[in-house]
Design a protein around this motif. Structure first.
Motif, PDB file in Angstrom:
ATOM      1  N   THR A  49      43.549  30.177  43.716  1.00 19.66           N
ATOM      2  CA  THR A  49      42.904  29.585  43.015  1.00 19.66           C
ATOM      3  C   THR A  49      41.857  30.545  42.390  1.00 19.66           C
ATOM      4  O   THR A  49      41.203  30.642  43.275  1.00 19.66           O
ATOM      5  CB  THR A  49      42.602  27.795  43.945  1.00 19.66           C
ATOM      6  OG1 THR A  49      41.334  28.715  45.114  1.00 19.66           O
ATOM      7  CG2 THR A  49      43.813  27.628  44.669  1.00 19.66           C
ATOM      8  N   ASP A  50      41.153  29.065  41.128  1.00 25.35           N
ATOM      9  CA  ASP A  50      40.114  29.305  41.038  1.00 25.35           C
ATOM     10  C   ASP A  50      39.479  30.561  40.064  1.00 25.35           C
ATOM     11  O   ASP A  50      38.924  31.705  40.460  1.00 25.35           O
ATOM     12  CB  ASP A  50      38.910  29.443  42.318  1.00 25.35           C
ATOM     13  CG  ASP A  50      38.521  28.128  42.631  1.00 25.35           C
ATOM     14  OD1 ASP A  50      38.557  27.128  41.688  1.00 25.35           O
ATOM     15  OD2 ASP A  50      38.139  28.094  44.513  1.00 25.35           O
ATOM     16  N   LEU A  51      41.263  30.881  39.348  1.00 27.57           N
ATOM     17  CA  LEU A  51      41.007  32.348  38.538  1.00 27.57           C
ATOM     18  C   LEU A  51      39.557  32.311  37.523  1.00 27.57           C
ATOM     19  O   LEU A  51      38.900  30.823  37.224  1.00 27.57           O
ATOM     20  CB  LEU A  51      41.816  32.224  38.293  1.00 27.57           C
ATOM     21  CG  LEU A  51      43.306  32.791  39.528  1.00 27.57           C
ATOM     22  CD1 LEU A  51      44.539  32.564  38.124  1.00 27.57           C
ATOM     23  CD2 LEU A  51      42.971  33.995  39.449  1.00 27.57           C
ATOM     24  N   TRP A 111      44.284  37.639  33.606  1.00 31.55           N
ATOM     25  CA  TRP A 111      43.064  37.988  35.009  1.00 31.55           C
ATOM     26  C   TRP A 111      43.335  39.192  35.358  1.00 31.55           C
ATOM     27  O   TRP A 111      41.505  39.537  35.535  1.00 31.55           O
ATOM     28  CB  TRP A 111      44.013  37.677  36.518  1.00 31.55           C
ATOM     29  CG  TRP A 111      43.512  37.264  37.564  1.00 31.55           C
ATOM     30  CD1 TRP A 111      42.526  37.237  38.236  1.00 31.55           C
ATOM     31  CD2 TRP A 111      44.643  37.141  38.441  1.00 31.55           C
ATOM     32  NE1 TRP A 111      42.039  36.800  39.814  1.00 31.55           N
ATOM     33  CE2 TRP A 111      43.241  36.972  39.499  1.00 31.55           C
ATOM     34  CE3 TRP A 111      45.461  36.792  38.532  1.00 31.55           C
ATOM     35  CZ2 TRP A 111      43.906  37.342  41.314  1.00 31.55           C
ATOM     36  CZ3 TRP A 111      46.167  36.955  40.001  1.00 31.55           C
ATOM     37  CH2 TRP A 111      45.451  36.847  41.163  1.00 31.55           C
ATOM     38  N   PRO A 138      37.089  30.781  29.996  1.00 30.95           N
ATOM     39  CA  PRO A 138      37.769  31.363  31.224  1.00 30.95           C
ATOM     40  C   PRO A 138      37.856  32.439  31.878  1.00 30.95           C
ATOM     41  O   PRO A 138      37.131  33.163  33.195  1.00 30.95           O
ATOM     42  CB  PRO A 138      38.826  30.345  32.362  1.00 30.95           C
ATOM     43  CG  PRO A 138      39.134  29.501  30.764  1.00 30.95           C
ATOM     44  CD  PRO A 138      38.847  30.262  29.623  1.00 30.95           C
ATOM     45  N   ALA A 168      38.039  34.408  39.575  1.00 33.29           N
ATOM     46  CA  ALA A 168      37.142  34.898  40.802  1.00 33.29           C
ATOM     47  C   ALA A 168      38.592  34.936  41.692  1.00 33.29           C
ATOM     48  O   ALA A 168      38.448  36.179  42.467  1.00 33.29           O
ATOM     49  CB  ALA A 168      36.187  34.081  41.710  1.00 33.29           C
ATOM     50  N   ALA A 169      39.101  34.194  41.803  1.00 36.93           N
ATOM     51  CA  ALA A 169      40.529  33.886  42.740  1.00 36.93           C
ATOM     52  C   ALA A 169      39.810  33.639  44.080  1.00 36.93           C
ATOM     53  O   ALA A 169      39.213  34.190  44.964  1.00 36.93           O
ATOM     54  CB  ALA A 169      41.166  35.310  42.976  1.00 36.93           C
ATOM     55  N   LYS A 170      40.452  32.897  44.950  1.00 32.42           N
ATOM     56  CA  LYS A 170      40.559  32.359  46.375  1.00 32.42           C
ATOM     57  C   LYS A 170      42.158  32.888  46.451  1.00 32.42           C
ATOM     58  O   LYS A 170      43.017  32.142  45.550  1.00 32.42           O
ATOM     59  CB  LYS A 170      39.784  31.027  46.421  1.00 32.42           C
ATOM     60  CG  LYS A 170      38.351  31.259  46.026  1.00 32.42           C
ATOM     61  CD  LYS A 170      38.160  29.768  46.508  1.00 32.42           C
ATOM     62  CE  LYS A 170      36.599  29.886  46.341  1.00 32.42           C
ATOM     63  NZ  LYS A 170      36.678  27.519  46.436  1.00 32.42           N
ATOM     64  N   THR A 181      43.579  18.794  44.188  1.00 35.37           N
ATOM     65  CA  THR A 181      41.390  18.970  43.473  1.00 35.37           C
ATOM     66  C   THR A 181      41.479  20.156  42.299  1.00 35.37           C
ATOM     67  O   THR A 181      40.168  20.598  42.058  1.00 35.37           O
ATOM     68  CB  THR A 181      41.030  19.443  45.218  1.00 35.37           C
ATOM     69  OG1 THR A 181      41.835  20.776  45.677  1.00 35.37           O
ATOM     70  CG2 THR A 181      41.513  18.137  46.323  1.00 35.37           C
ATOM     71  N   THR A 182      42.084  21.378  42.095  1.00 35.18           N
ATOM     72  CA  THR A 182      41.912  22.528  42.190  1.00 35.18           C
ATOM     73  C   THR A 182      42.858  23.736  41.278  1.00 35.18           C
ATOM     74  O   THR A 182      43.860  23.079  41.495  1.00 35.18           O
ATOM     75  CB  THR A 182      41.302  23.593  42.827  1.00 35.18           C
ATOM     76  OG1 THR A 182      40.507  24.569  41.801  1.00 35.18           O
ATOM     77  CG2 THR A 182      42.293  24.299  43.882  1.00 35.18           C
ATOM     78  N   SER A 225      45.987  25.474  40.340  1.00 35.78           N
ATOM     79  CA  SER A 225      46.570  27.447  41.290  1.00 35.78           C
ATOM     80  C   SER A 225      48.190  27.805  40.870  1.00 35.78           C
ATOM     81  O   SER A 225      48.556  26.666  40.094  1.00 35.78           O
ATOM     82  CB  SER A 225      46.926  25.982  42.767  1.00 35.78           C
ATOM     83  OG  SER A 225      45.351  25.346  43.100  1.00 35.78           O
TER      84      SER A 225
END
Length: 201
Positions: free
Chosen positions: A187-189, A44, A72, A191-193, A165-166, A168
């Motif tokens: 979540t969504d590494l 990351w 990814p 970019a990350a949320k 769902t994703t 995490s």
């Protein structure tokens, strides 16, 4: 066991790698990542930096990076894998890579936390590298469990977190020179949320 902050005053003013408003890593310093997803944390960071990544690990360590797991985050050809013969070789190679000032991220995947003297040497090597070139290197040691290397700039723990769902993770800043303990759901590494979580007890 509670780990005390080394001090609230920043070691020095300088460039940082910012992942979010309250999540940043000073460059030209050594940091520690622990937990089951510590290698994900390293990738990351690599996704937020340009240039090569030196990934140094003991030759006998069974866990190794796989190109499909790296994709990814970054192109696998950015990673230069270094397989060291002894624990001393891992630290020596990490030190020289940081001192060169030409590698934005140097990762040392080690089987146990290292001592304070070695950490100080790695800090000095990173500072020397930053002074010698325009690149302020970021040093990162990966340690199992809850980590515990003394003298690191900050210790981060990344653990998988169930979400139907994703993908995490739970990110915890276990210690830092200038920031308190804090946790987030990520979540969504890469970019990350982010979602703040209650601080650990």
């Amino acid at each position: 066991m509670t780990t005390q902050l080394l001090g609230r005053k920043a070691h020095r003013e300088g460039p940082i790698l910012s992942l979010a408003t309250d999540v940043y890593l000073p460059k030209a310093r050594l940091h520690e990542a622990c937990g089951a997803a510590r290698r994900v944390f390293a990738l990351w960071l690599a996704a937020h930096l340009d240039g090569p990544v030196f990934w140094i690990s003991p030759k006998w360590l069974p866990e190794q990076l796989h190109p499909e797991g790296v994709l990814p985050f970054i192109e696998p050809d950015r990673i230069i894998l270094v397989r060291a013969e002894t624990p001393e070789d891992v630290l020596a190679c990490t030190e020289e890579s940081l001192r060169s000032g030409h590698v934005p991220l140097v990762v040392a995947d080690i089987p146990a936390p290292t001592g304070l003297t070695a950490v100080r040497r790695l800090h000095l090597a990173a500072e020397s590298g930053a002074a010698a070139t325009r690149v302020a290197p970021l040093g990162l040691i990966l340690t199992p469990g809850a980590g515990g290397a003394m003298g690191v700039e900050a210790r981060w723990q990344l653990e998988p977190a169930f979400d139907a769902t994703t993908p995490s993770w739970t990110l915890t800043r276990l210690r830092a020179r200038t920031a308190p303990v804090k946790r987030w759901k990520v979540t969504d590494l890469p970019a990350a949320k982010w979602m703040p979580l209650p601080d650990p007890a």
